[in-house]
Design a protein around this motif. Structure first.
Motif, PDB file in Angstrom:
ATOM      1  N   LEU A  53       0.818  -1.221   0.000  1.00 35.58           N
ATOM      2  CA  LEU A  53       0.000   0.000   0.000  1.00 35.58           C
ATOM      3  C   LEU A  53       0.852   1.270   0.000  1.00 35.58           C
ATOM      4  O   LEU A  53       0.317   2.361  -0.224  1.00 35.58           O
ATOM      5  CB  LEU A  53      -0.942  -0.002   1.208  1.00 35.58           C
ATOM      6  CG  LEU A  53      -2.027  -1.084   1.184  1.00 35.58           C
ATOM      7  CD1 LEU A  53      -2.837  -1.050   2.478  1.00 35.58           C
ATOM      8  CD2 LEU A  53      -2.941  -0.951  -0.025  1.00 35.58           C
TER       9      LEU A  53
ATOM     10  N   THR B 293      -4.005   0.034  -7.115  1.00 33.11           N
ATOM     11  CA  THR B 293      -5.456   0.175  -7.005  1.00 33.11           C
ATOM     12  C   THR B 293      -5.960  -0.890  -6.054  1.00 33.11           C
ATOM     13  O   THR B 293      -5.590  -2.066  -6.173  1.00 33.11           O
ATOM     14  CB  THR B 293      -6.138   0.027  -8.376  1.00 33.11           C
ATOM     15  OG1 THR B 293      -5.747   1.120  -9.216  1.00 33.11           O
ATOM     16  CG2 THR B 293      -7.657   0.030  -8.240  1.00 33.11           C
ATOM     17  N   LEU B 294      -6.789  -0.474  -5.114  1.00 30.97           N
ATOM     18  CA  LEU B 294      -7.306  -1.382  -4.087  1.00 30.97           C
ATOM     19  C   LEU B 294      -8.827  -1.376  -4.107  1.00 30.97           C
ATOM     20  O   LEU B 294      -9.457  -0.320  -3.992  1.00 30.97           O
ATOM     21  CB  LEU B 294      -6.810  -0.949  -2.705  1.00 30.97           C
ATOM     22  CG  LEU B 294      -7.372  -1.724  -1.509  1.00 30.97           C
ATOM     23  CD1 LEU B 294      -6.864  -3.166  -1.512  1.00 30.97           C
ATOM     24  CD2 LEU B 294      -6.998  -1.023  -0.195  1.00 30.97           C
TER      25      LEU B 294
ATOM     26  N   ASN C 164     -11.753  -2.385  -1.877  1.00 22.79           N
ATOM     27  CA  ASN C 164     -12.018  -2.789  -0.500  1.00 22.79           C
ATOM     28  C   ASN C 164     -13.364  -3.515  -0.388  1.00 22.79           C
ATOM     29  O   ASN C 164     -14.107  -3.642  -1.369  1.00 22.79           O
ATOM     30  CB  ASN C 164     -11.948  -1.587   0.445  1.00 22.79           C
ATOM     31  CG  ASN C 164     -13.023  -0.553   0.152  1.00 22.79           C
ATOM     32  OD1 ASN C 164     -14.167  -0.867  -0.142  1.00 22.79           O
ATOM     33  ND2 ASN C 164     -12.656   0.727   0.230  1.00 22.79           N
TER      34      ASN C 164
ATOM     35  N   ILE D 147      -3.390   5.972   2.323  1.00 21.57           N
ATOM     36  CA  ILE D 147      -3.822   5.062   3.386  1.00 21.57           C
ATOM     37  C   ILE D 147      -2.818   5.165   4.522  1.00 21.57           C
ATOM     38  O   ILE D 147      -1.641   4.843   4.361  1.00 21.57           O
ATOM     39  CB  ILE D 147      -3.940   3.622   2.870  1.00 21.57           C
ATOM     40  CG1 ILE D 147      -5.078   3.534   1.837  1.00 21.57           C
ATOM     41  CG2 ILE D 147      -4.201   2.651   4.019  1.00 21.57           C
ATOM     42  CD1 ILE D 147      -5.237   2.181   1.202  1.00 21.57           C
TER      43      ILE D 147
ATOM     44  N   LEU E 204      -8.681  -0.077   7.077  1.00 21.49           N
ATOM     45  CA  LEU E 204      -8.137   0.953   6.190  1.00 21.49           C
ATOM     46  C   LEU E 204      -8.451   2.327   6.742  1.00 21.49           C
ATOM     47  O   LEU E 204      -9.606   2.618   7.087  1.00 21.49           O
ATOM     48  CB  LEU E 204      -8.724   0.818   4.785  1.00 21.49           C
ATOM     49  CG  LEU E 204      -8.417  -0.487   4.057  1.00 21.49           C
ATOM     50  CD1 LEU E 204      -9.252  -0.600   2.781  1.00 21.49           C
ATOM     51  CD2 LEU E 204      -6.928  -0.582   3.723  1.00 21.49           C
TER      52      LEU E 204
ATOM     53  N   PRO F 140      -8.100   5.860   5.316  1.00 22.20           N
ATOM     54  CA  PRO F 140      -7.744   6.718   4.180  1.00 22.20           C
ATOM     55  C   PRO F 140      -7.873   8.196   4.513  1.00 22.20           C
ATOM     56  O   PRO F 140      -8.720   8.610   5.307  1.00 22.20           O
ATOM     57  CB  PRO F 140      -8.780   6.323   3.123  1.00 22.20           C
ATOM     58  CG  PRO F 140      -9.988   5.952   3.928  1.00 22.20           C
ATOM     59  CD  PRO F 140      -9.483   5.369   5.223  1.00 22.20           C
TER      60      PRO F 140
ATOM     61  N   MET G  15      -8.470   3.982  -4.613  1.00 19.95           N
ATOM     62  CA  MET G  15      -9.419   3.111  -3.929  1.00 19.95           C
ATOM     63  C   MET G  15     -10.835   3.479  -4.376  1.00 19.95           C
ATOM     64  O   MET G  15     -11.528   4.272  -3.723  1.00 19.95           O
ATOM     65  CB  MET G  15      -9.277   3.223  -2.408  1.00 19.95           C
ATOM     66  CG  MET G  15     -10.040   2.151  -1.656  1.00 19.95           C
ATOM     67  SD  MET G  15      -9.594   2.069   0.108  1.00 19.95           S
ATOM     68  CE  MET G  15     -10.337   3.608   0.692  1.00 19.95           C
TER      69      MET G  15
END
Length: 285
Positions: free
Chosen positions: A159, A166-167, A169, A237, A249, A251, A262
């Motif tokens: 991260l 790109t995450l 969640n 993050i 997380l 952010p 995200m």
């Protein structure tokens, strides 16, 4: 043509085990614009023995001849594995060209970085799934986060990697249910393959009291070819390793041009599903 390595914890075919990694594999095979360069495996949905064995079997049944399948991390802190070496070598061989689709714990990526400090700099992008902004409930069942929390040190490293990340969640993944109605549309698959999906729907009904499951790993897979289907949401993050122990997380708005993307929204869910079914229909399973 997008060069992709699929880093996964596939357990499709094992009773009571997750099937979304397998569905993502079928999707990748069905996309004409994706060149699957190899698969690296990790513990997560099952033990590394289960994941590696099931993935080898899946590829032998439906796959690309001679597609590399590498055994990876079997636990937290598991570093120098065949999967880590493969990732390191492929990134060096194709600098700036490889997308890593990571749908399980991220220990293989940390292992590759430990083997080669330039690993992340050689990667085009990482697209992964995991973490949550708040706890997740599926029907009557509270569920734990299982990806970022399984190897929080590796998650923290990824991260904060210098390459684009790109995450997807848990919250955005809950926008993508797969229902009994969707199962009926898989009439181009064999009875055996549809039964695997049917069994997973039944288990969600029994244990969660809901008539669907969620397509967790399919969101980052679809993002590879269709990033415009998701809203961009560049954030930083700030989660520590301790926060990531349970996948939390934290952010904040990004203060520079670098951060983690995200997404929070699938802009067109009907199109998302059409893209999946179009790719799945190309695979004779």
């Amino acid at each position: 043509m997008e060069k992709v390595i699929f880093d996964c914890d596939n357990t499709m075919g094992l009773r009571t085990k997750e099937i979304d990694d397998g569905l993502a594999y079928y999707y990748l095979l069905g996309r004409p614009d994706i060149k699957l360069m190899g698969i690296t495996t990790t513990f997560g949905n099952g033990t590394i023995d289960q994941v590696y064995t099931q993935t080898k079997q899946l590829v032998s049944e439906v796959g690309i001849p001679d597609l590399p399948v590498k055994r990876g991390a079997g636990q937290r802190y598991d570093g120098s594995t065949p999967a880590a070496h493969f990732l390191k070598e492929m990134a060096a061989a194709y600098p700036g060209e490889l997308t890593i689709l990571a749908t399980g714990p991220l220990g293989n990526l940390r292992g590759a970085q430990e083997l080669d400090p330039d690993f992340f700099n050689n990667i085009k992008q990482i697209i992964c799934m995991g973490g949550y902004l708040r706890s997740v409930r599926l029907g009557r069942r509270q569920v734990k986060e299982l990806n970022l929390s399984a190897d929080p040190e590796a998650s923290h490293l990824v991260l904060n990697a210098p390459c684009p990340v790109t995450l997807m969640n848990a919250q955005i993944c809950l926008q993508a249910p797969f229902t009994w109605g969707d199962l009926k549309k898989l009439d181009f698959w064999s009875v055996e393959s549809r039964w695997i999906v049917r069994r997973w729907l039944i288990l969600h009904g029994i244990f969660c009291g809901i008539g669907n499951f969620y397509l967790w790993d399919l969101l980052p897979a679809v993002y590879i070819s269709f990033p415009e289907l998701f809203n961009n949401n560049l954030i930083t993050i700030t989660s520590s390793v301790e926060d990531l122990e349970d996948g939390t997380l934290l952010p904040v708005d990004v203060k520079s041009n670098h951060g983690v993307n995200m997404p929070a929204l699938i802009k067109d869910f009907d199109l998302f599903m059409k893209i999946l079914f179009d790719a799945w229909s190309e695979i004779p399973v």
